[in-house]
Scaffold this motif. Sequence first.
Motif, PDB file in Angstrom:
ATOM      1  N   PRO A 110      95.498  -2.779  39.210  1.00 37.73           N
ATOM      2  CA  PRO A 110      94.083  -2.687  39.589  1.00 37.73           C
ATOM      3  C   PRO A 110      93.250  -3.904  39.171  1.00 37.73           C
ATOM      4  CG  PRO A 110      94.850  -0.579  38.811  1.00 37.73           C
ATOM      5  CD  PRO A 110      95.972  -1.569  38.559  1.00 37.73           C
ATOM      6  N   LEU A 111      92.463  -4.344  40.116  1.00 39.48           N
ATOM      7  CA  LEU A 111      91.574  -5.492  39.947  1.00 39.48           C
ATOM      8  C   LEU A 111      90.149  -5.064  40.278  1.00 39.48           C
ATOM      9  CD1 LEU A 111      93.654  -8.014  42.084  1.00 39.48           C
ATOM     10  CD2 LEU A 111      93.512  -8.018  39.589  1.00 39.48           C
ATOM     11  N   ARG A 112      89.220  -5.913  39.881  1.00 34.19           N
ATOM     12  CA  ARG A 112      87.847  -5.784  40.369  1.00 34.19           C
ATOM     13  C   ARG A 112      87.678  -6.873  41.407  1.00 34.19           C
ATOM     14  NH1 ARG A 112      82.975  -8.331  39.174  1.00 34.19           N
ATOM     15  NH2 ARG A 112      83.965  -9.330  37.414  1.00 34.19           N
ATOM     16  N   ILE A 113      87.366  -6.489  42.613  1.00 35.35           N
ATOM     17  CA  ILE A 113      87.221  -7.421  43.726  1.00 35.35           C
ATOM     18  C   ILE A 113      85.769  -7.382  44.182  1.00 35.35           C
ATOM     19  CG2 ILE A 113      87.931  -7.959  46.080  1.00 35.35           C
ATOM     20  CD1 ILE A 113      90.619  -6.545  45.405  1.00 35.35           C
ATOM     21  N   THR A 114      85.127  -8.538  44.175  1.00 34.29           N
ATOM     22  CA  THR A 114      83.738  -8.647  44.608  1.00 34.29           C
ATOM     23  C   THR A 114      83.718  -9.335  45.961  1.00 34.29           C
ATOM     24  OG1 THR A 114      83.028  -8.839  42.305  1.00 34.29           O
ATOM     25  CG2 THR A 114      81.458  -9.541  43.994  1.00 34.29           C
ATOM     26  N   LEU A 115      83.200  -8.653  46.953  1.00 32.89           N
ATOM     27  CA  LEU A 115      83.103  -9.183  48.309  1.00 32.89           C
ATOM     28  C   LEU A 115      81.658  -9.571  48.580  1.00 32.89           C
ATOM     29  CD1 LEU A 115      85.184  -6.371  50.048  1.00 32.89           C
ATOM     30  CD2 LEU A 115      85.997  -8.646  49.371  1.00 32.89           C
ATOM     31  N   VAL A 116      81.465 -10.781  49.089  1.00 34.64           N
ATOM     32  CA  VAL A 116      80.114 -11.262  49.381  1.00 34.64           C
ATOM     33  C   VAL A 116      80.063 -11.680  50.847  1.00 34.64           C
ATOM     34  CG1 VAL A 116      78.308 -12.915  48.776  1.00 34.64           C
ATOM     35  CG2 VAL A 116      79.931 -12.138  47.013  1.00 34.64           C
ATOM     36  N   SER A 117      79.132 -11.096  51.580  1.00 35.98           N
ATOM     37  CA  SER A 117      78.976 -11.460  52.986  1.00 35.98           C
ATOM     38  C   SER A 117      77.584 -11.063  53.452  1.00 35.98           C
ATOM     39  CB  SER A 117      80.023 -10.743  53.845  1.00 35.98           C
ATOM     40  OG  SER A 117      79.815  -9.353  53.802  1.00 35.98           O
ATOM     41  N   PRO A 118      77.106 -11.741  54.494  1.00 33.54           N
ATOM     42  CA  PRO A 118      75.818 -11.329  55.064  1.00 33.54           C
ATOM     43  C   PRO A 118      75.978  -9.999  55.783  1.00 33.54           C
ATOM     44  CG  PRO A 118      76.757 -13.161  56.310  1.00 33.54           C
ATOM     45  CD  PRO A 118      77.664 -12.924  55.154  1.00 33.54           C
ATOM     46  N   PRO A 119      74.898  -9.263  55.922  1.00 33.76           N
ATOM     47  CA  PRO A 119      74.954  -7.999  56.660  1.00 33.76           C
ATOM     48  C   PRO A 119      75.535  -8.207  58.055  1.00 33.76           C
ATOM     49  CG  PRO A 119      72.824  -8.254  55.584  1.00 33.76           C
ATOM     50  CD  PRO A 119      73.550  -9.563  55.426  1.00 33.76           C
ATOM     51  N   GLY A 120      76.426  -7.321  58.425  1.00 38.29           N
ATOM     52  CA  GLY A 120      77.065  -7.410  59.727  1.00 38.29           C
ATOM     53  C   GLY A 120      78.407  -8.100  59.707  1.00 38.29           C
ATOM     54  N   LEU A 121      78.720  -8.798  58.617  1.00 39.63           N
ATOM     55  CA  LEU A 121      80.002  -9.498  58.523  1.00 39.63           C
ATOM     56  C   LEU A 121      80.833  -8.982  57.346  1.00 39.63           C
ATOM     57  CD1 LEU A 121      78.921 -13.187  59.265  1.00 39.63           C
ATOM     58  CD2 LEU A 121      79.902 -11.507  60.828  1.00 39.63           C
ATOM     59  N   GLU A 122      80.585  -7.751  56.951  1.00 42.51           N
ATOM     60  CA  GLU A 122      81.285  -7.177  55.814  1.00 42.51           C
ATOM     61  C   GLU A 122      82.762  -6.935  56.130  1.00 42.51           C
ATOM     62  OE1 GLU A 122      78.713  -5.619  57.341  1.00 42.51           O
ATOM     63  OE2 GLU A 122      77.056  -5.584  55.933  1.00 42.51           O
ATOM     64  N   MET A 123      83.543  -6.767  55.049  1.00 44.01           N
ATOM     65  CA  MET A 123      84.944  -6.387  55.172  1.00 44.01           C
ATOM     66  C   MET A 123      84.990  -5.018  55.872  1.00 44.01           C
ATOM     67  SD  MET A 123      88.132  -7.275  54.268  1.00 44.01           S
ATOM     68  CE  MET A 123      87.860  -8.514  53.018  1.00 44.01           C
ATOM     69  N   PRO A 124      85.924  -4.824  56.805  1.00 45.45           N
ATOM     70  CA  PRO A 124      86.015  -3.522  57.479  1.00 45.45           C
ATOM     71  C   PRO A 124      86.229  -2.384  56.479  1.00 45.45           C
ATOM     72  CG  PRO A 124      87.360  -5.147  58.616  1.00 45.45           C
ATOM     73  CD  PRO A 124      86.884  -5.788  57.345  1.00 45.45           C
ATOM     74  N   ARG A 125      85.608  -1.276  56.747  1.00 48.75           N
ATOM     75  CA  ARG A 125      85.649  -0.116  55.852  1.00 48.75           C
ATOM     76  C   ARG A 125      87.080   0.343  55.558  1.00 48.75           C
ATOM     77  NH1 ARG A 125      82.354   1.190  52.256  1.00 48.75           N
ATOM     78  NH2 ARG A 125      84.042   1.946  51.023  1.00 48.75           N
ATOM     79  N   HIS A 126      87.946   0.310  56.561  1.00 47.34           N
ATOM     80  CA  HIS A 126      89.318   0.792  56.334  1.00 47.34           C
ATOM     81  C   HIS A 126      90.061  -0.067  55.304  1.00 47.34           C
ATOM     82  CE1 HIS A 126      90.313  -2.274  59.405  1.00 47.34           C
ATOM     83  NE2 HIS A 126      91.525  -2.243  58.890  1.00 47.34           N
ATOM     84  N   LEU A 127      89.753  -1.349  55.224  1.00 41.95           N
ATOM     85  CA  LEU A 127      90.391  -2.205  54.216  1.00 41.95           C
ATOM     86  C   LEU A 127      89.818  -1.946  52.826  1.00 41.95           C
ATOM     87  CD1 LEU A 127      90.806  -5.583  56.126  1.00 41.95           C
ATOM     88  CD2 LEU A 127      92.559  -3.895  55.544  1.00 41.95           C
ATOM     89  N   ILE A 128      88.528  -1.719  52.755  1.00 42.23           N
ATOM     90  CA  ILE A 128      87.915  -1.379  51.462  1.00 42.23           C
ATOM     91  C   ILE A 128      88.478  -0.053  50.960  1.00 42.23           C
ATOM     92  CG2 ILE A 128      85.748  -0.743  50.323  1.00 42.23           C
ATOM     93  CD1 ILE A 128      84.376  -2.783  52.197  1.00 42.23           C
ATOM     94  N   ASP A 129      88.612   0.917  51.860  1.00 39.06           N
ATOM     95  CA  ASP A 129      89.171   2.213  51.478  1.00 39.06           C
ATOM     96  C   ASP A 129      90.622   2.084  51.024  1.00 39.06           C
ATOM     97  OD1 ASP A 129      86.744   3.372  52.105  1.00 39.06           O
ATOM     98  OD2 ASP A 129      87.400   4.091  54.083  1.00 39.06           O
ATOM     99  N   LEU A 130      91.396   1.235  51.700  1.00 39.21           N
ATOM    100  CA  LEU A 130      92.791   1.011  51.304  1.00 39.21           C
ATOM    101  C   LEU A 130      92.870   0.465  49.887  1.00 39.21           C
ATOM    102  CD1 LEU A 130      95.889   0.638  51.985  1.00 39.21           C
ATOM    103  CD2 LEU A 130      95.237  -1.700  52.633  1.00 39.21           C
TER     104      LEU A 130
END
Length: 177
Positions: free
Chosen positions: A17-37
């Motif tokens: 387990p890691l802590r992963i910080t994703l930074v993106s402008p609204p509308g260009l976020e990582m797809p939800r299914h990948l975050i859930d995975l």
Amino acid sequence: HGRTVHSLIKLLSLFDPLRITLVSPPGLEMPRHLIDLVASRGHRVEQRESLANDFGDLNVIYTTRIQKERFTDEMSETFAGISQDFIVDRAFLDKRCSPTTIVMHPLPRDSRPGANDLNVDLNGDPRLAIFRQADNGIPMRMAIFANLLRVEDYIERDAQDVRWFVPPTFGVDDRTL
């Protein structure tokens, strides 16, 4: 929306387990299914919409350019308004990150002025790992292919040390490289 960050987050999800910080402008976020995975495998995922936060506790920054080609014509003004806010440069690293934070990039980097990619003012900064990435990329791919082809015994015999250095200059017009 980039292919490389999708592949990277899937790969990282296979580790402890890691802590992963994703930074993106609204509308260009990582797809939800990948975050859930990733979350389902015990990782903590944090999402931010700005580089204005403190990132001093991060070990590695993996940055990509905002892909203008992902925007429709109607969204071109939006792109112009956000693209400059997501460029990793020396000022960002000095102000918001630790002196030991490593900066990686999927390569190739578009170093032309106005390209909205990783800033060239980091060339020569020891925190910038892209030149090491390029040097190590070929041997890594060779090792993967050797393993798949079951000829890995040849690697030790033919291996050579990488002679990494910071080039004196680097850009689209450099003839010395």
